[in-house]
Design an enzyme around this catalytic site. Structure first.
Site, PDB file in Angstrom:
ATOM      1  N   ASP A   1      -2.282  -8.441  11.639  1.00 20.22           N
ATOM      2  CA  ASP A   1      -3.636  -8.850  11.264  1.00 20.22           C
ATOM      3  C   ASP A   1      -4.164 -10.036  12.071  1.00 20.22           C
ATOM      4  OD1 ASP A   1      -3.821  -6.921   9.168  1.00 20.22           O
ATOM      5  OD2 ASP A   1      -2.448  -8.153   8.005  1.00 20.22           O
TER       6      ASP A   1
ATOM      7  N   ARG B   1       2.968  -4.681  16.716  1.00 21.90           N
ATOM      8  CA  ARG B   1       1.582  -4.201  16.553  1.00 21.90           C
ATOM      9  C   ARG B   1       0.614  -5.289  17.029  1.00 21.90           C
ATOM     10  NH1 ARG B   1       1.691  -2.894  10.300  1.00 21.90           N
ATOM     11  NH2 ARG B   1       2.525  -5.018  10.388  1.00 21.90           N
TER      12      ARG B   1
ATOM     13  N   SER C   1       0.832  -1.227   0.000  1.00 21.75           N
ATOM     14  CA  SER C   1       0.000   0.000   0.000  1.00 21.75           C
ATOM     15  C   SER C   1       0.858   1.267   0.000  1.00 21.75           C
ATOM     16  CB  SER C   1      -0.967  -0.004   1.182  1.00 21.75           C
ATOM     17  OG  SER C   1      -0.287  -0.266   2.392  1.00 21.75           O
TER      18      SER C   1
ATOM     19  N   HIS D   1       5.775 -12.696   7.590  1.00 30.35           N
ATOM     20  CA  HIS D   1       6.009 -11.307   7.157  1.00 30.35           C
ATOM     21  C   HIS D   1       7.211 -11.254   6.232  1.00 30.35           C
ATOM     22  CE1 HIS D   1       6.421  -6.941   7.302  1.00 30.35           C
ATOM     23  NE2 HIS D   1       5.159  -6.952   7.674  1.00 30.35           N
TER      24      HIS D   1
ATOM     25  N   HIS E   1      -1.866  -8.936   1.975  1.00 34.58           N
ATOM     26  CA  HIS E   1      -1.553  -7.661   2.653  1.00 34.58           C
ATOM     27  C   HIS E   1      -2.699  -7.354   3.624  1.00 34.58           C
ATOM     28  CE1 HIS E   1       0.237  -3.854   3.386  1.00 34.58           C
ATOM     29  NE2 HIS E   1      -0.161  -3.180   2.316  1.00 34.58           N
TER      30      HIS E   1
HETATM   31  N1  HAX Z   1       1.263 -19.741   5.944  1.00 36.86           N
HETATM   32  C1  HAX Z   1       1.738 -20.658   5.055  1.00 36.86           C
HETATM   33  N2  HAX Z   1       2.796 -20.467   4.272  1.00 36.86           N
HETATM   34  C2  HAX Z   1       3.449 -19.290   4.417  1.00 36.86           C
HETATM   35  C3  HAX Z   1       3.063 -18.320   5.337  1.00 36.86           C
HETATM   36  C4  HAX Z   1       1.913 -18.568   6.118  1.00 36.86           C
HETATM   37  N3  HAX Z   1       1.431 -17.673   6.979  1.00 36.86           N
HETATM   38  N4  HAX Z   1       3.901 -17.274   5.246  1.00 36.86           N
HETATM   39  C5  HAX Z   1       4.801 -17.587   4.288  1.00 36.86           C
HETATM   40  N5  HAX Z   1       4.513 -18.810   3.787  1.00 36.86           N
HETATM   41  C6  HAX Z   1       5.164 -19.483   2.679  1.00 36.86           C
HETATM   42  C7  HAX Z   1       5.076 -18.603   1.423  1.00 36.86           C
HETATM   43  O1  HAX Z   1       3.814 -18.746   0.791  1.00 36.86           O
HETATM   44  C8  HAX Z   1       6.224 -19.112   0.615  1.00 36.86           C
HETATM   45  O2  HAX Z   1       5.828 -20.331   0.017  1.00 36.86           O
HETATM   46  P1  HAX Z   1       6.321 -20.721  -1.470  1.00 36.86           P
HETATM   47  O3  HAX Z   1       7.797 -20.875  -1.350  1.00 36.86           O
HETATM   48  O4  HAX Z   1       5.592 -21.969  -1.751  1.00 36.86           O
HETATM   49  O5  HAX Z   1       5.934 -19.574  -2.359  1.00 36.86           O
HETATM   50  C9  HAX Z   1       7.260 -19.442   1.687  1.00 36.86           C
HETATM   51  O6  HAX Z   1       6.541 -19.597   2.916  1.00 36.86           O
HETATM   52  C10 HAX Z   1       8.295 -18.358   1.880  1.00 36.86           C
HETATM   53  O7  HAX Z   1       7.622 -17.146   2.111  1.00 36.86           O
HETATM   54  P2  HAX Z   1       8.286 -16.014   3.033  1.00 36.86           P
HETATM   55  O8  HAX Z   1       9.558 -15.586   2.386  1.00 36.86           O
HETATM   56  O9  HAX Z   1       8.359 -16.448   4.443  1.00 36.86           O
HETATM   57  O10 HAX Z   1       7.175 -14.874   2.991  1.00 36.86           O
HETATM   58  P3  HAX Z   1       6.977 -13.753   1.877  1.00 36.86           P
HETATM   59  O11 HAX Z   1       7.898 -12.619   2.200  1.00 36.86           O
HETATM   60  O12 HAX Z   1       7.063 -14.311   0.512  1.00 36.86           O
HETATM   61  O13 HAX Z   1       5.478 -13.330   2.144  1.00 36.86           O
HETATM   62  C11 HAX Z   1       3.602 -12.826   3.521  1.00 36.86           C
HETATM   63  C12 HAX Z   1       5.103 -12.603   3.299  1.00 36.86           C
HETATM   64  C13 HAX Z   1       3.144 -11.900   4.617  1.00 36.86           C
HETATM   65  C14 HAX Z   1       2.870 -12.465   2.229  1.00 36.86           C
HETATM   66  C15 HAX Z   1       3.370 -14.301   3.894  1.00 36.86           C
HETATM   67  O14 HAX Z   1       4.010 -14.582   5.116  1.00 36.86           O
HETATM   68  C16 HAX Z   1       1.890 -14.669   3.976  1.00 36.86           C
HETATM   69  O15 HAX Z   1       1.296 -15.003   2.962  1.00 36.86           O
HETATM   70  N6  HAX Z   1       1.283 -14.607   5.204  1.00 36.86           N
HETATM   71  C17 HAX Z   1      -0.122 -14.869   5.378  1.00 36.86           C
HETATM   72  C18 HAX Z   1      -0.952 -13.675   4.925  1.00 36.86           C
HETATM   73  C19 HAX Z   1      -0.791 -12.515   5.874  1.00 36.86           C
HETATM   74  O16 HAX Z   1      -0.917 -12.645   7.084  1.00 36.86           O
HETATM   75  N7  HAX Z   1      -0.548 -11.319   5.302  1.00 36.86           N
HETATM   76  C20 HAX Z   1      -0.434 -10.082   6.093  1.00 36.86           C
HETATM   77  C21 HAX Z   1       1.004  -9.654   6.281  1.00 36.86           C
HETATM   78  C22 HAX Z   1       1.129  -8.363   7.068  1.00 36.86           C
HETATM   79  C23 HAX Z   1       0.590  -7.242   6.260  1.00 36.86           C
HETATM   80  O17 HAX Z   1       1.067  -6.837   5.228  1.00 36.86           O
HETATM   81  N8  HAX Z   1      -0.498  -6.725   6.680  1.00 36.86           N
HETATM   82  O18 HAX Z   1      -1.128  -5.854   5.950  1.00 36.86           O
END
Ligand code: HAX
Length: 442
Positions: free
Chosen positions: A375, A327, A240, A318, A270
């Site tokens: 979140d 937070r 964002s 994250h 996000h």
């Molecule tokens: N559950 C399952 N798998 C997860 C995970 C979770 N909560 N978090 C990361 N992973 C997986 C990823 O999907 C990725 O898998 P692939 O290799 O198969 O693609 C792997 O672990 C490595 O990811 P990462 O490097 O740890 O995480 P990223 O930096 O790529 O992504 C995210 C960060 C926040 C998008 C990710 O942790 C996620 O999808 N979390 C769940 C959704 C979430 O809570 N989002 C909110 C984040 C905070 C925010 O921005 N708020 O607005």
């Protein structure tokens, strides 16, 4: 001194620092880029600059150098409240200075004038199908305000001067942050309260007035203040904030920029994760706990079911943080000190997930950060206070995030940041450089 004058002085004092860095040290190397970063979402590449907040992977966010507890402690509080007003936080984000009570009062008064939302904004939102997602409604509402953008007006006036451009961004930014909670309250009432609208109470600060406008109780005023402040800023690389910065870098005005930022916030990876968390938790209760109390074993099973079906566990992980998000902890502390909330079954379940999920995610072995983010905790508070329509939760996030995004683009213009334009390469180029052991830099 009025906020705008203080800001003017700060920006003018700061400008030589940026100019010197570009002029004298522009070619100093601060990072390198690997193939997995180019393909993997530009993770961790240092190519954005902001002084408004900084996210340390271990410690979490600092707003203007202060941790969350330090920020809450330092800022003047709302009358009779343990929490600062959003207005005092806005002053702090923009200037880096803790405002005096008189300075906060000035912002409060100014926002009362700025907060009037033109009727056409409400009309446009009302014209949308009622089952549109509330983030669509918020994004449309913000975009509608573009018609009267002072920055766009200045750009088109024929007298545009880069030196003064930030002042017009500032004007739009203040209008936008003063109005966004009013638009959010309108959307809430339109969608979930049968269009029963409540008029602004001109005596109240932003958080308190939002609570008033959605028909909430006295205690919710602090929830709104806390929530908007906690969600405001998380340095510049998140979707964002980065989108807002990117769109504004083309000199699109703050309304175009923030409407775009909101569209990014609406992604489930996000900001939409807060609604996903509630959805996941309620479905868990329905599926596993119809007749029994939740147990750690049941939570573990549900988490594995989610992971095995190829979904992410919402609210965990994250891109930058490698510890529990402060937070999350701040909201958890709020729950623990709020009578009723700390014994609420949903809070207890969320607390149990906090005990179990990191271990499951570590065993799963994919997520680099198995700890909860903002979140994972936010929805349960809203639910407790009766905001059970969880598709609205990202709107609350969007109201808070406006503060950080607007403060940032005001400074972007003040410091004359360039239009953003990273360079792309082709897969064949990557393959060539991979075979050669790296791109030869001349
Ligand atoms: N559950 C399952 N798998 C997860 C995970 C979770 N909560 N978090 C990361 N992973 C997986 C990823 O999907 C990725 O898998 P692939 O290799 O198969 O693609 C792997 O672990 C490595 O990811 P990462 O490097 O740890 O995480 P990223 O930096 O790529 O992504 C995210 C960060 C926040 C998008 C990710 O942790 C996620 O999808 N979390 C769940 C959704 C979430 O809570 N989002 C909110 C984040 C905070 C925010 O921005 N708020 O607005």
């Amino acid at each position: 001194m009025a906020l705008k004058d203080t800001l003017k002085q700060k920006i003018e004092e700061f400008q030589p620092r940026t100019q010197k860095l570009v002029k004298e040290f522009g070619k100093v190397i601060i990072d390198q880029v690997t193939i997995d970063q180019a393909i993997g979402g530009a993770r961790d590449i240092r190519s954005l600059v902001t002084d408004i907040s900084y996210l340390d992977p271990q410690e979490g966010i600092r707003f203007r150098g202060k941790t969350i507890p330090e920020t809450f402690e330092a800022l003047p509080k709302a009358p009779g409240s343990a929490y600062p007003t959003v207005e005092s936080f806005w002053y702090f984000l923009l200037t880096g200075d803790v405002p005096t009570a008189a300075q906060v009062d000035e912002v409060l008064k100014e926002w009362k004038v700025r907060q009037v939302v033109p009727q056409y904004v409400f009309d446009a939102i009302r014209a949308l199908p009622r089952d549109s997602h509330p983030m669509v409604m918020l994004s449309v509402g913000i975009l509608c305000l573009q018609k009267d953008s002072k920055f766009a007006g200045y750009y088109n006036s024929g007298k545009f001067n880069k030196k003064f451009a930030w002042e017009y961004v500032y004007e739009d930014a203040c209008d936008l942050v003063a109005r966004i909670a009013i638009i959010a309250a309108f959307i809430y009432n339109l969608k979930y309260r049968g269009d029963k609208q409540i008029a602004i109470d001109p005596k109240l600060d932003m958080g308190a007035n939002f609570a008033h406008m959605i028909g909430q109780c006295e205690d919710y005023k602090d929830v709104a203040r806390m929530y908007f402040i906690l969600h405001s800023d998380h340095e510049s690389g998140n979707v964002s904030a980065h989108t807002t910065h990117l769109v504004h870098s083309a000199l699109s005005d703050p309304y175009y920029a923030y409407s775009a930022g909101l569209n990014g916030l609406a992604g489930p990876l996000h900001g939409l994760a807060n609604q996903e968390v509630l959805d996941w938790t309620i479905k868990f209760q329905e599926k596993y706990c119809k007749d029994v109390e939740p147990t750690e074993e049941l939570v573990k099973k549900a988490l594995w079911d989610t992971l095995n079906s190829g979904q992410v566990v919402p609210g965990y992980g994250h891109a930058v943080l490698r510890k529990t998000d402060p937070r999350y902890m701040s909201q958890r502390e709020f729950c623990l000190k709020t009578t009723g909330l700390k014994d609420d079954p949903l809070f207890k379940l969320v607390a149990m997930i906090f005990q179990v999920a990191p271990g499951v995610l570590m065993e799963h072995g994919k997520a680099k950060n198995p700890w909860p983010n903002v979140d994972a905790q936010s929805g349960v508070i809203q639910w407790y206070y009766g905001l059970k329509e969880w598709d609205f939760y990202t709107v609350l996030f969007g109201v808070g995030r406006a503060l950080g995004c607007m403060a940032n683009i005001t400074w972007d213009r003040g410091l004359g940041y360039a239009i953003e334009r990273p360079k792309s390469v082709t897969t064949a180029m990557l393959e060539k450089w991979a075979a050669e052991g790296g791109r030869k830099l001349s």
